[in-house]
Structure formats: C-alpha cells, structure tokens
Scaffold this motif. Structure first.
Motif, PDB file in Angstrom:
ATOM      1  N   THR A 214       0.832  -1.202   0.000  1.00 36.09           N
ATOM      2  CA  THR A 214       0.000   0.000   0.000  1.00 36.09           C
ATOM      3  C   THR A 214       0.864   1.247   0.000  1.00 36.09           C
ATOM      4  N   ARG A 217       2.124   1.795  -3.463  1.00 36.96           N
ATOM      5  CA  ARG A 217       1.063   2.267  -4.358  1.00 36.96           C
ATOM      6  C   ARG A 217       0.761   3.740  -4.105  1.00 36.96           C
ATOM      7  N   ASP A 239      -4.934  12.392   2.141  1.00 33.28           N
ATOM      8  CA  ASP A 239      -6.223  11.704   2.159  1.00 33.28           C
ATOM      9  C   ASP A 239      -7.044  11.992   0.903  1.00 33.28           C
ATOM     10  N   ALA A 242      -6.081   9.619  -1.641  1.00 33.27           N
ATOM     11  CA  ALA A 242      -6.609   8.295  -1.310  1.00 33.27           C
ATOM     12  C   ALA A 242      -8.058   8.171  -1.769  1.00 33.27           C
ATOM     13  N   ALA A 243      -8.843   9.235  -1.541  1.00 27.35           N
ATOM     14  CA  ALA A 243     -10.237   9.216  -1.987  1.00 27.35           C
ATOM     15  C   ALA A 243     -10.320   9.181  -3.504  1.00 27.35           C
ATOM     16  N   GLU A 244      -9.449   9.974  -4.163  1.00 28.83           N
ATOM     17  CA  GLU A 244      -9.423   9.971  -5.625  1.00 28.83           C
ATOM     18  C   GLU A 244      -9.041   8.602  -6.154  1.00 28.83           C
ATOM     19  N   LEU A 245      -8.059   7.978  -5.495  1.00 27.77           N
ATOM     20  CA  LEU A 245      -7.621   6.652  -5.933  1.00 27.77           C
ATOM     21  C   LEU A 245      -8.754   5.647  -5.808  1.00 27.77           C
ATOM     22  N   HIS A 246      -9.464   5.699  -4.678  1.00 35.30           N
ATOM     23  CA  HIS A 246     -10.589   4.782  -4.474  1.00 35.30           C
ATOM     24  C   HIS A 246     -11.664   5.007  -5.541  1.00 35.30           C
ATOM     25  N   SER A 247     -11.921   6.273  -5.836  1.00 34.82           N
ATOM     26  CA  SER A 247     -12.923   6.593  -6.851  1.00 34.82           C
ATOM     27  C   SER A 247     -12.481   6.122  -8.221  1.00 34.82           C
ATOM     28  N   ARG A 248     -11.192   6.335  -8.529  1.00 33.58           N
ATOM     29  CA  ARG A 248     -10.665   5.904  -9.829  1.00 33.58           C
ATOM     30  C   ARG A 248     -10.734   4.386  -9.971  1.00 33.58           C
ATOM     31  N   GLN A 249     -10.423   3.678  -8.892  1.00 36.14           N
ATOM     32  CA  GLN A 249     -10.469   2.219  -8.952  1.00 36.14           C
ATOM     33  C   GLN A 249     -11.894   1.731  -9.200  1.00 36.14           C
ATOM     34  N   GLY A 250     -12.865   2.369  -8.531  1.00 34.10           N
ATOM     35  CA  GLY A 250     -14.255   2.004  -8.749  1.00 34.10           C
ATOM     36  C   GLY A 250     -14.701   2.328 -10.165  1.00 34.10           C
TER      37      GLY A 250
END
Length: 502
Positions: A214, A217, A239, A242-250
């Motif tokens: 992690t 990454r 952070d 991190a939120a952008e990454l989570h959104s991009r992954q989704g």
C-alpha cells in the motif's frame, strides 16, 4: 690320488676372494638400494608436486566459484548499471524498514523519483548518453542519502529512496527538495551538458499506509500526481489522493464493464471546408453516458483506459461502431471521411493493423474514408515501430493525421519520415490568432511546410468568425470547432447534415 692338503696361504687367499665377493655384492646392493631410494624420492617429489598443483588448482577454482557466487549475489541484489539496490532488493529492504519502524515506533518515508521525458534523451543522443545520465542521477541520489537511508533503481528511469525517521519527521520533504535542487544542475555527458528534471512523490508509514504494498502504491499515486501537475515538482500523498484513488479504482471497474457492454459511444464533431461551407468529415470522440453519474467526458475515463490497457479494446470498439454508423453517409456521398483517434498503446498492439482491416472488410467501409489521428506523444515511444505500423495502414489506403501539431515537441525530421496525409494545427493557435501576429506567422509557416510536404491542413478549435477568417487567409480552409458544431450523437449529426443540405 689323494687330495692335496690346503695350505694356510691358500685358505687366506680363498677367504680374501670370498670377502671381496661379499663386499662387491654389498656395494651393488647398497647402490641398487640408493638408486631405488632416489627413484622413490623422485617419484614421491613428483607426486607431491602434482598434489600441490592439484591443491592449488582446487583452491583457485574454489576462489573463482566464490567470486562468481558473490557476483551472482551482487547482481541479484544490485542494479548492474548504477550498482544501487534493484527492485527486488529495494522491496525487501522496505519490508525490513517497516518491521524496524513497527518495533521501535518510528515511521518509514518512501520516495519515488522519475526522470521527466527521459526517453527523448535516449532517442536523441543514444543509450550511451542515457546511461551516463542514469549513472549521474544515481550518484546524486546516493550523495543525498545519509545514515541508514537507501536509494535504489527500480527500473528504467525510476528511482526510490527509503528512510526510517521519527514519526513527525520532515525528512521526506527535505529529500524531495534536495532532489529537485540536485537535478537543476547540468549533467556532464562529454560534449553535452544536459539538464534533466524529475518528478517526485512520497508517502509515509504508518500515517498513510499500514503495509509495504500500500505504501508503494500511494507513493506511486503521489508521483503520478506530480507528473500530471506539470512535472519537475514533488507531491506528498494525502487523504484527498486516497479518496481519488478509491474513486478511480471504482470507475475503472465500471469502465471495463461499460466497454464490454458497448456503452461507450462515439459522438461526432463536424469538419468543414470554409471555401464551400460543406461538412467534409467528422471526428469521432468517445462519450460515456453513465447510468448514475450522467455524461462522463473522455478527459476522465480515457486516462483510466490507457493505464489499464483497456484502451486497446475501447479503440477497437470505437472504430467498429464508427464504421458501422458512418458507412451509409460515406456511401451516399454526404461525408468524405470519419477521423478516429488512435492511442499510442493501441498502435503498439501487434494486431492493430489486422484488427482495423477486418473491421473495414466487415462493414464494407472504404479505407480511404477512414482517417486515424495520432498525437505527438506517439513520437516519444518506439518511433521505428510506429513508422512501420502507420506505413502498413497507409499502403492499404487508410489516411493518417497528426493531431495537436505545434502543442508539444514537433520535429521536422519526424514529420518528413512519418507517412502522414494531414496535419491538424493545435487549437491554441486559433485561440491566439485574432490578436497575436506571432501566432498568425507560425500558422502561415505551418501551412507552407504542409504544402511543401503535400499534406492537408486542418485548423482545430475555431470558435469565432474572426478566427475562421484569419485561418482561411493563412491558407487553412479545412476547419473544426464549436463555431461549426459541437460533438454530437449520431441522430443529431443526421439532423445537422440535413440542415446544412448535406
């Protein structure tokens, strides 16, 4: 006859002869024994020499094997060019650093540094100069590191730095700043003095991540943020990323499903001839009508497709659908061609030419009515391979256009070598041409260049009548922009063509 009696003299003589025989026998025995002893001595000496020689050979070979083993261990742990830790060793040391930080309550700060446009150096000056640059970068990174800090080469032009610090340390920021300063100094490459900028991203354990994968990454996400922000800067993971990454992954997961379901559709922007006011062609632009998010523009999902290699499948699907939808308009003479963007990754696909030709054959679409647009970023990759693939398209009748010309690193040598049909002038020139004489002069120079190379010119980004008139006066009569129509789905395009009398 009676035997004669032996006299005392005879007996003495006989005994002396016997003594002499015994003495000679003893001397011969001693000589033979000495000869045999000498022979045994010589043989033993030879055997000893052989044994010593064999022992030395064994020792030498053992040493050679040990040296080879040490070299193998070194190569397994180190980058052969810079001698920094390689990716495998670096990852293992990062794991060890995290365990140390966990045991003693410290933190691990991981920095990734990537040289900006390093491939241009290799392509322009050769790999020997590129290697010299990498060696000097490695040396400067090693100089910046102190104590237990460790630098590594992770592959290509990407480097990493590990440092174990107290929890609230600002050391990573300090290292990032020092890297920026170090890279601002010219690198001596013999007759060349090169300045090579770099981008840096870093993340912190345990503040940002709880494990090594992690942390890596997140540092890579920060590095990507630096590059997308204009390069030659450093970024600290937070952070928000991190939120952008989570959104991009989704979004990436949804994008993959959307491509498979054919939900990415082409919208078409008219390309007109200013002389006849006729729509001569259209450029196909990908649009994603998301069920919940609404219309998603390509600036968001195309980079995701590029990163995940989904761009190849998306590109194939776009070409297939465009040929199916536009073929009736080509057949009826209402349009001359459709222009479709071809990503560098798609062009590097070994089967791209075969894919496109099969699509054309399936829809009975004339190759001359298909125009593939490439960007100057393509020139930063394998130019020889790109030239070969484009030539294969060209020999089969497909038109090739160079998009956004003048916005990047245009090279006249590339323009001369590439099998081009069209140059599309970047929209920035249209934006400035109304009140900037320099932009107008550059446009005229580009038009003259195109005419000399027998290339067609298309001006992009035309939004006002003044821009259209200026471009036409410069010799660029094929134009595209909001003045003539925004990108639109097929049904709106049909109405637009009907309104224009096409």
């Amino acid at each position: 006859m009676l035997p004669q009696t032996e006299t005392s003299g005879d007996r003495v003589a006989r005994l002396e002869r016997r003594l002499q025989r015994e003495r000679r026998a003893r001397e011969e025995a001693e000589w033979l024994l000495e000869a045999k002893s000498l022979e045994l001595y010589n043989a033993n000496s030879h055997l000893t020499a052989l044994a010593n020689d064999l022992e030395m050979r064994v020792l030498d070979r053992t040493h050679e094997l040990e040296v080879s083993r040490q070299q193998a261990l070194f190569l397994a742990e180190r980058d052969p060019l810079t001698t920094l830790a390689n990716r495998v060793s670096f990852a293992r040391d990062l794991d060890a650093a995290i365990r140390t930080a966990q045991a003693h309550g410290g933190s691990v700060q991981l920095l990734f540094a990537d040289l900006d446009r390093f491939k241009e150096i290799n392509d322009t000056y050769g790999h020997a100069v590129g290697d010299a640059v990498l060696l000097e970068v490695a040396s400067r990174l090693s100089t910046i590191c102190r104590g237990t800090e460790m630098a590594g080469r992770l592959g290509g032009d990407e480097f990493g730095v590990i440092c174990i610090t107290p929890v609230e340390s600002e050391r990573a920021r300090q290292i990032a700043t020092e890297i920026m300063e170090a890279m601002s100094k010219p690198i001596d490459c013999g007759r060349l003095q090169l300045i090579v900028s770099c981008s840096v991203g870093f993340a912190n354990f345990p503040r940002d991540a709880s494990d090594s994968p992690t942390l890596q990454r997140f540092a890579d996400v920060a590095l990507y943020h630096s590059k997308s922000s204009g390069r030659s800067t450093w970024t600290e993971f937070d952070d928000t990323m991190a939120a952008e990454l989570h959104s991009r992954q989704g979004l990436e997961v949804e994008l993959r499903a959307a491509v498979a379901a054919g939900e990415i559709e082409p919208w078409y922007q008219p390309i007109i001839s200013a002389e006849s006011n006729r729509i001569v062609g259209v450029e196909a632009l990908a649009r994603w009508q998301h069920a919940e998010r609404g219309l998603i523009l390509p600036g968001l999902f195309i980079p995701l497709a590029e990163e995940s290699s989904l761009i190849v499948e998306l590109g194939r699907a776009m070409i297939d659908r465009c040929c199916q939808e536009i073929h009736p308009l080509i057949r009826d003479g209402r349009l001359d061609y459709v222009s479709i963007n071809l990503s560098p990754r798609h062009l590097r696909s070994p089967s791209v030419v075969e894919q496109v030709l099969k699509i054309l054959a399936r829809h009975d679409f004339p190759p001359s009515a298909l125009q593939l647009e490439i960007t100057e970023s393509l020139l930063l990759f394998d130019f020889e391979q790109a030239e070969q693939r484009l030539s294969q398209f060209r020999t089969r009748g497909v038109r090739i256009a160079l998009d956004d010309f003048g916005a990047g690193y245009s090279s006249l040598s590339y323009i001369r070598r590439l099998p081009l049909d069209v140059i599309k002038i970047d929209r920035s020139f249209a934006r400035d041409i109304s009140d900037d004489r320099q932009s107008e002069a550059v446009v005229k120079a580009i038009v003259q260049l195109a005419q000399a190379l027998d290339l067609q010119i298309v001006a992009e980004g035309i939004e006002t009548e003044s821009q259209a008139e200026r471009m036409t006066s410069c010799g660029c009569s094929i134009q595209q922009g909001y003045l003539f129509g925004r990108p639109m789905p097929l049904n709106e395009l049909m109405r637009h063509l009907k309104a224009k009398g096409s």
